[in-house]
Write an enzyme that holds these catalytic residues in place. Structure first.
Site, PDB file in Angstrom:
ATOM      1  CG  ASP A  48       7.751   0.989   5.782  1.00  0.00           C
ATOM      2  OD1 ASP A  48       7.300  -0.060   5.301  1.00  0.00           O
ATOM      3  OD2 ASP A  48       7.913   1.171   7.010  1.00  0.00           O
ATOM      4  CE  LYS A  78       6.065  -1.599   8.333  1.00  0.00           C
ATOM      5  NZ  LYS A  78       6.319  -0.155   8.496  1.00  0.00           N
ATOM      6  CG  HIS A 109       4.247  -3.296  12.741  1.00  0.00           C
ATOM      7  ND1 HIS A 109       4.056  -1.960  12.985  1.00  0.00           N
ATOM      8  CD2 HIS A 109       5.581  -3.432  12.554  1.00  0.00           C
ATOM      9  CE1 HIS A 109       5.217  -1.322  12.944  1.00  0.00           C
ATOM     10  NE2 HIS A 109       6.153  -2.192  12.694  1.00  0.00           N
TER      11      HIS A 109
END
Length: 261
Positions: A48, A78, A109
């Protein structure tokens, strides 16, 4: 260990997301690259990152140099909401930095500061998915009414909502709201809000011969909540990945749920 060896959760479009991921916030530069490489070596198959983390190039290099096949690593990045109106440009920049043709999941985000931008940004996320730049799209730090606004406007549910989550933040109602909408709940900062010395966690850890931190991660997985612990310490990275040799009983899960205030 391949993605298929780990528990996954289904996202729309036939996408499978590993329930355990490796968080990379604050893991930048060479230490960030080394941490991601160590995580992939330890068995993580889900990484991530985010535009604002400033480490997409290091994440991409670690994935390339891990020796793993691209399809065996699930990659999330993101969109910073201040990039309203520049969504396509932003994902293309992310893909160049990562050295990838597409990511597996792209998230907003956090909600745009102007609520009027929320649905237009979501439409651009969907357009990027439809163009093949990402396999799935979702959001982060959204409240349930904000999720509903997107769904009502587009008939498209975010695949994922990534929010702060831990046993002490357990909210049965919020968990149910995600399930009812077919949105996967993904938790970040699992340890920051956990008291790893809590008697409930230490008792359950002792019963399984594991650490309280491993119990916290396993609790997420057994709830089918995605969890993304972060660390740059190889020993801790390996320990956080080593949660598949035990599972929690229904009673232990209830005891941990009860830590939610």
């Amino acid at each position: 260990m391949t993605t298929l060896d780990q528990p996954t959760v289904a996202l729309p479009g036939g996408v499978r997301m590993p329930l355990l991921g490796f968080g990379t916030w604050q893991a930048t530069g060479e230490p960030g690259y080394e941490a991601v490489l160590a995580a992939l070596d330890a068995g993580y198959r889900h990484v991530d990152t985010a535009t604002m983390y400033g480490n997409e190039a290091e994440v991409g290099r670690a994935i390339r140099e891990s020796g793993l096949r691209r399809e065996d690593v699930f990659v999330t990045t993101k969109l910073p909401p201040e990039r309203v109106g520049r969504e396509r440009e932003t994902i293309e920049e992310s893909l160049r930095a990562l050295g990838l043709d597409q990511v597996d999941l792209w998230l907003v985000h956090w909600p745009p500061s102007d609520p009027a931008d929320s649905v237009p940004v979501w439409r651009e996320m969907l357009a990027a998915r439809d163009a093949g730049l990402t396999r799935a799209v979702g959001v982060s730090n959204y409240a349930t009414p904000q999720l509903d606004e997107l769904i009502e406007a587009t008939d498209e549910n975010p695949a994922v909502n990534q929010i702060r989550w831990s046993p002490s933040l357990y909210d049965r109602q919020r968990h149910r709201e995600h399930r009812d909408r077919g949105i996967v709940l993904e938790g970040y900062s699992p340890f920051k809000t956990s008291d790893l010395a809590d008697p409930v966690l230490t008792r359950i850890a002792a019963a399984h011969g594991v650490s309280p931190a491993q119990v916290v991660l396993r609790w997420h997985v057994d709830h089918e909540i995605v969890v993304i612990p972060k660390s740059v310490t190889p020993e801790r990275i390996r320990a956080n990945a080593d949660i598949f040799s035990f599972s929690l009983t229904a009673e232990e899960m209830r005891d941990i749920d009860a830590l939610g205030r």
